[in-house]
Design a protein around this motif. Structure first.
Motif, mmCIF file in Angstrom:
data_model
loop_
_atom_site.group_PDB
_atom_site.id
_atom_site.type_symbol
_atom_site.label_atom_id
_atom_site.label_comp_id
_atom_site.label_asym_id
_atom_site.label_seq_id
_atom_site.Cartn_x
_atom_site.Cartn_y
_atom_site.Cartn_z
ATOM 1 N N ALA A 1 0.837 -1.199 0.000
ATOM 2 C CA ALA A 1 0.000 0.000 0.000
ATOM 3 C C ALA A 1 0.863 1.237 0.000
ATOM 4 O O ALA A 1 2.064 1.183 0.258
ATOM 5 N N THR A 2 0.243 2.368 -0.326
ATOM 6 C CA THR A 2 0.899 3.669 -0.218
ATOM 7 C C THR A 2 0.059 4.563 0.662
ATOM 8 O O THR A 2 -1.164 4.483 0.633
ATOM 9 N N PRO A 3 0.695 5.424 1.472
ATOM 10 C CA PRO A 3 -0.099 6.285 2.358
ATOM 11 C C PRO A 3 -0.827 7.352 1.570
ATOM 12 O O PRO A 3 -0.301 7.902 0.620
ATOM 13 N N VAL A 4 -2.083 7.617 1.969
ATOM 14 C CA VAL A 4 -2.898 8.668 1.358
ATOM 15 C C VAL A 4 -3.371 9.591 2.456
ATOM 16 O O VAL A 4 -3.965 9.150 3.427
ATOM 17 N N TYR B 1 -3.786 3.831 4.576
ATOM 18 C CA TYR B 1 -2.968 3.140 3.588
ATOM 19 C C TYR B 1 -3.856 2.549 2.526
ATOM 20 O O TYR B 1 -4.838 1.891 2.824
ATOM 21 N N ASN B 2 -3.452 2.783 1.290
ATOM 22 C CA ASN B 2 -4.298 2.420 0.168
ATOM 23 C C ASN B 2 -3.519 1.598 -0.843
ATOM 24 O O ASN B 2 -2.720 2.153 -1.576
ATOM 25 N N PRO B 3 -3.719 0.278 -0.905
ATOM 26 C CA PRO B 3 -3.056 -0.495 -1.952
ATOM 27 C C PRO B 3 -3.410 0.058 -3.315
ATOM 28 O O PRO B 3 -4.553 0.363 -3.585
ATOM 29 N N ASN B 4 -2.378 0.182 -4.195
ATOM 30 C CA ASN B 4 -2.591 0.731 -5.531
ATOM 31 C C ASN B 4 -3.229 2.103 -5.450
ATOM 32 O O ASN B 4 -4.268 2.376 -6.028
ATOM 33 N N ALA B 5 -2.591 2.994 -4.717
ATOM 34 C CA ALA B 5 -3.169 4.301 -4.410
ATOM 35 C C ALA B 5 -3.684 5.065 -5.612
ATOM 36 O O ALA B 5 -4.637 5.797 -5.470
ATOM 37 N N PRO B 6 -3.110 4.982 -6.831
ATOM 38 C CA PRO B 6 -3.650 5.764 -7.942
ATOM 39 C C PRO B 6 -5.115 5.513 -8.196
ATOM 40 O O PRO B 6 -5.813 6.363 -8.708
ATOM 41 N N ALA B 7 -5.643 4.326 -7.841
ATOM 42 C CA ALA B 7 -7.064 4.049 -8.039
ATOM 43 C C ALA B 7 -7.941 4.778 -7.071
ATOM 44 O O ALA B 7 -9.143 4.735 -7.173
ATOM 45 N N ARG B 8 -7.326 5.496 -6.084
ATOM 46 C CA ARG B 8 -8.123 6.173 -5.066
ATOM 47 C C ARG B 8 -8.036 7.686 -5.204
ATOM 48 O O ARG B 8 -8.149 8.412 -4.228
ATOM 49 N N PHE B 9 -7.800 8.193 -6.396
ATOM 50 C CA PHE B 9 -7.782 9.627 -6.611
ATOM 51 C C PHE B 9 -9.079 10.278 -6.191
ATOM 52 O O PHE B 9 -9.107 11.429 -5.786
ATOM 53 N N ASP B 10 -10.193 9.488 -6.259
ATOM 54 C CA ASP B 10 -11.489 10.083 -5.927
ATOM 55 C C ASP B 10 -11.547 10.558 -4.482
ATOM 56 O O ASP B 10 -12.255 11.522 -4.172
#
Length: 852
Positions: free
Chosen positions: A795-798, A820-829
């Motif tokens: 994950a990457t921290p958001v 923490y968000n695995p594959n953070a680019p998918a969580r731009f929303d």
């Protein structure tokens, strides 16, 4: 007679004639004009007398039978003068009640007597009449119904319209009887408002639409009428001024931009002005402007303005100015390609790293990004060199530089140059540990005592050596007894680790031969059978289930909150027929001497075992998904797998479906289906979750390794998270080189391609974890039982402001800020929603300030 006498006589004659021939107005005819109306015709134009209240009394009767009113009383009804001229009309209509004619119409008579009372009228000479009238009234009447409103309408494409329907009888009610397009509807009083929904109409698609309406005032043929109404769509052409561009020296037939933007159905495009040099042409059908001849030159003329006309059937011609800009091209061409270079760590200043691949007449080479530490420089030949000391593989392994090249009359070009540091064997292994240091008396030769580990930042393979080769041997990293233990005693030994260049300091250990176990027994593997079916998937209708295991010498105690059975044997038998479907558990506790191990077996109970499914080795994976994998290999996705140590067995977790990789939906569905608390929300997980069980460790509390072929390369700034059904997500506990990763082109992580490096390396596709049975990263409630359970995610921290008092993630920290968000680019929303919320708050504050 004299003149005066003649005048007097003339005046008297005129007065006499005016009085003698003046006639009081009277009714000439009475006729029924409708279902509830009577039309009165006078012998001359009249208007209401000043005493009139515009109400007339009406009685209808025949002989002594009264159909409206009675002999002594009658009702009064409102009147209306028809088409008056200067307030005078020769007809008046009386409107009765809705059922005033009902009894008369039902009598079977063709006519009745009508008594009209209080018909107060006066004529133009002020002759008035206040009489009552008795007339014969024929009940039949002519009432042919006609729709008088127009049946031809026009509408622009994409535009709706409203049309008011009208008939010869204002009481008529309208309905739609044909509406194939479903674009028409009725509303308003008597449904007299016809609406056409033209929002989706297009002249090119369809040029007209029809609807058939019906008007009715009764059931008779002459009380109904129909009309077909046609709406014709107008062809409206539009074209706006537009700007296009084309390269100088463009070849003939080069498209200049896209076809012109227009609306409407166009039959022809034409260039009418601005093309004196003949450089341009236009496709008369599509509106695509193209180059018509060679010679466009930026240095000669930079812009052309064309007038383009469009025409269409049944439409007005339109024109617009189209501006065409000529783009100045660079005459010279430069190229530079991406490249990977290698250099040793600790390299000296001015050491050549390598040249970039570039062509053309280049005037400058520049490093524009990636050189924040200042380790690199590039000269005017494109040679990259070391600029300062300090390159260290253990600190950073990869540098990605952006190199820009420039030239005269040429476009600048850039490329990424990747520089990888060669890891030199410059450190000595240290911190040798042994997972277990005792063995029971009488164990045979070759019995594993414990597993050896050591730290080595250079990540090379280590060779372990024991000084007492008479009684002990080391195979791989396993310390084994070399001969049968015959007496209780302690052996002092020393062990060293060698990385092919450096040998560690000897590490001392005392190996104890004991009479009884001094460590918990290993519950290595469960065997589950139900009829011909094997594995943790069982069914309610499949009959008895037998679970067996082997944990060596000791006492066994089976228990379950889901099944009433208990057992002290090595097998546990039960029938799940009356138990609810879902995940069901059985606990086994094995005691040997003063030590015990406990392991919870999770079973997935369904109503009926899937037809055609087989699981010969009982590992919980359908044989159709095994793809001939070894016991220590677990499929995740197509051509991806998780591999555990060669002497262990790896299984999917109970949350998985024939795979070692989970989706967030599977995680959530499992918790919902088994009525568990939701501890998943803090990660906002979108994928790349790996969940597995490694069993068959050589000893309780031992270490094991798993290698994961990742579905997605590791992103920048990544962290490793672990998940527990009891506490949710938290950070993987890092230490003692227990996380390694590497980049390798083959995606087969167990081969020799690539170099293992400590931590999570950006872009790595392989992950190696060292896990301790019962340790902080063991998800089975940290039981030391010879089994390791693990669910992890990269994950990457958001940053997401706010505070979550529930602290569902199981961490001890509190306060807002970071999830923490695995594959953070998918969580731009998430970030987008936060920004929108802050913007709305700012606007509200501004409005309040100005409102005061």
């Amino acid at each position: 007679m004299n003149t005066l006498n003649h005048f007097i006589i003339s005046i008297l004659l005129i007065l006499f004639a005016s009085q003698a021939f003046a006639v009081k107005p009277t009714i000439t005819t009475i006729e029924r004009s409708g279902n509830k109306t009577i039309l009165i015709t006078f012998d001359q134009p009249v208007k209401p007398h000043p005493l009139s209240d515009n109400l007339v009394g009406v009685k209808l009767y025949s002989d002594a039978t009264y159909y409206l009113g009675t002999q002594h009383s009658g009702a009064r009804y409102s009147t209306e003068y028809i088409n008056p001229v200067n307030d005078y009309s020769q007809q008046m209509e009386i409107t009765l009640g809705d059922d005033s004619f009902r009894m008369a119409d039902a009598s079977g008579k063709t006519s009745v007597t009508a008594l009209l009372d209080n018909v107060y009228i006066t004529n133009a000479t002020n002759q008035y009449n206040l009489d009552s009238y008795i007339k014969n009234l024929v009940l039949a009447f002519s009432h042919d119904l006609t729709i008088t409103s127009t049946n031809n309408l026009n509408a622009n494409e994409g535009i709706s319209l409203i049309h008011t329907l009208a008939t010869t009888n204002t009481a008529a009610t309208f309905s739609i009887i044909e509406n194939t397009s479903n674009l028409f509807s009725l509303s308003g009083t008597n449904n007299a408002i016809l609406a056409f929904n033209g929002t989706t109409t297009n002249y090119k698609t369809k040029k007209s639409y029809t609807v058939k309406v019906k008007a009715t005032i009764g059931n008779g043929d002459n009380e109904n009428t129909e009309q077909t109404i046609t709406v014709t769509i107008n062809n409206i052409l539009t074209i706006n001024n537009q700007t296009l561009s084309v390269n100088e020296n463009a070849s003939i037939d080069t498209n200049i931009g896209n076809p012109l933007v227009t609306t409407g159905t166009i039959t022809a495009f034409a260039i009418t002005a601005g093309n004196n040099d003949g450089f341009f042409k236009i496709n008369t059908t599509t509106g695509q402007i193209q180059v018509a001849k060679l010679g466009l030159d930026y240095e000669t003329k930079q812009n052309y303005t064309l007038t383009v006309k469009i025409t269409g059937a049944d439409a007005e011609d339109k024109t617009a100015e189209i501006s065409i800009n000529i783009i100045n091209l660079k005459e010279n061409t430069l190229t530079i390609g991406a490249k990977t270079l290698f250099v040793d760590e600790n390299a000296l200043v001015n050491t050549d790293v390598g040249n970039v691949n570039a062509t053309g007449t280049i005037t400058t080479y520049t490093i524009t990004t990636g050189n924040n530490d200042g380790f690199f420089a590039i000269n005017n030949t494109g040679q990259i060199q070391i600029a300062k000391l300090g390159l260290d593989h253990e600190t950073k392994q990869v540098y990605i530089l952006t190199i820009k090249i420039t030239g005269t009359d040429a476009k600048d070009e850039t490329a990424q140059i990747t520089i990888r540091l060669n890891n030199l064997n410059d450190t000595t292994p240290a911190n040798i540990t042994l997972s277990k240091k005792n063995i029971v008396l009488g164990e045979p030769a070759g019995t594993v005592i414990g597993t050896l580990f050591a730290t080595d930042p250079d990540d090379g393979d280590l060779i372990y050596t024991v000084n007492d080769t008479n009684n002990f041997e080391i195979s791989d990293n396993k310390l084994k007894i070399k001969q049968v233990t015959t007496e209780i005693r302690t052996y002092p030994i020393t062990i060293t680790a060698n990385d092919s260049l450096h040998t560690s300091e000897p590490q001392s250990f005392n190996i104890t031969i004991t009479a009884t176990y001094i460590a918990a027994p290993v519950i290595s593997q469960f065997s589950i059978t139900q009829g011909e079916n094997k594995g943790p998937l069982i069914s309610k209708d499949g009959g008895e289930v037998t679970v067996s295991t082997s944990a060596g010498t000791g006492t066994y105690a089976w228990s379950s909150a889901d099944f009433s059975n208990t057992s002290t044997n090595k097998t546990f038998v039960f029938n799940p027929q009356s138990v609810n479907v879902g995940t069901r558990t059985i606990t086994l506790k094995v005691t040997a001497g003063d030590f015990s191990s406990e392991r919870v077996l999770k079973l997935k109970l369904v109503d009926t075992y899937p037809n055609g499914r087989t699981d010969i080795n009982g590992n919980g994976i359908s044989d159709s998904k095994e793809l001939r994998n070894s016991n220590n290999e677990l499929l995740t996705t197509t051509n991806k797998k998780i591999t555990s140590s060669g002497d262990t067995r790896i299984l999917p977790s109970i949350m998985g479906e024939d795979s070692g990789q989970l989706t967030p939906d599977q995680l959530k569905q499992y918790r919902v289906a088994n009525h568990l608390s939701d501890y998943t929300k803090d990660t906002l997980t979108t994928g790349d979750i790996y969940s597995y069980i490694v069993e068959g460790l050589s000893a309780t509390g031992d270490f094991t390794q798993v290698t994961i072929e990742l579905s997605t390369p590791i992103p920048a700034n990544a962290v490793l998270r672990q998940y527990s059904l009891a506490t949710g997500w938290r950070n993987f506990v890092v230490g003692n080189n227990n996380i390694q990763s590497k980049i390798n082109a083959s995606n087969v992580c167990t081969d020799t391609d690539g170099t293992w490096q400590t931590g999570l390396i950006t872009g790595a596709t392989c992950l190696k974890l060292t896990l301790k049975d019962g340790g902080e990263n063991d998800a089975d409630d940290n039981h030391a039982n010879g089994v390791v359970e693990s669910t992890i995610s990269i994950a990457t921290p958001v940053i997401v402001g706010g505070n979550d008092d529930s602290n569902d993630n199981g961490d001890s920290s509190s306060g807002g800020g970071c999830v923490y968000n695995p594959n953070a680019p998918a969580r731009f929303d998430i970030v987008f929603i936060l920004l929108m919320t802050l913007s709305a708050y700012y606007l509200i504050r501004r409005r309040r300030q100005f409102s005061h």
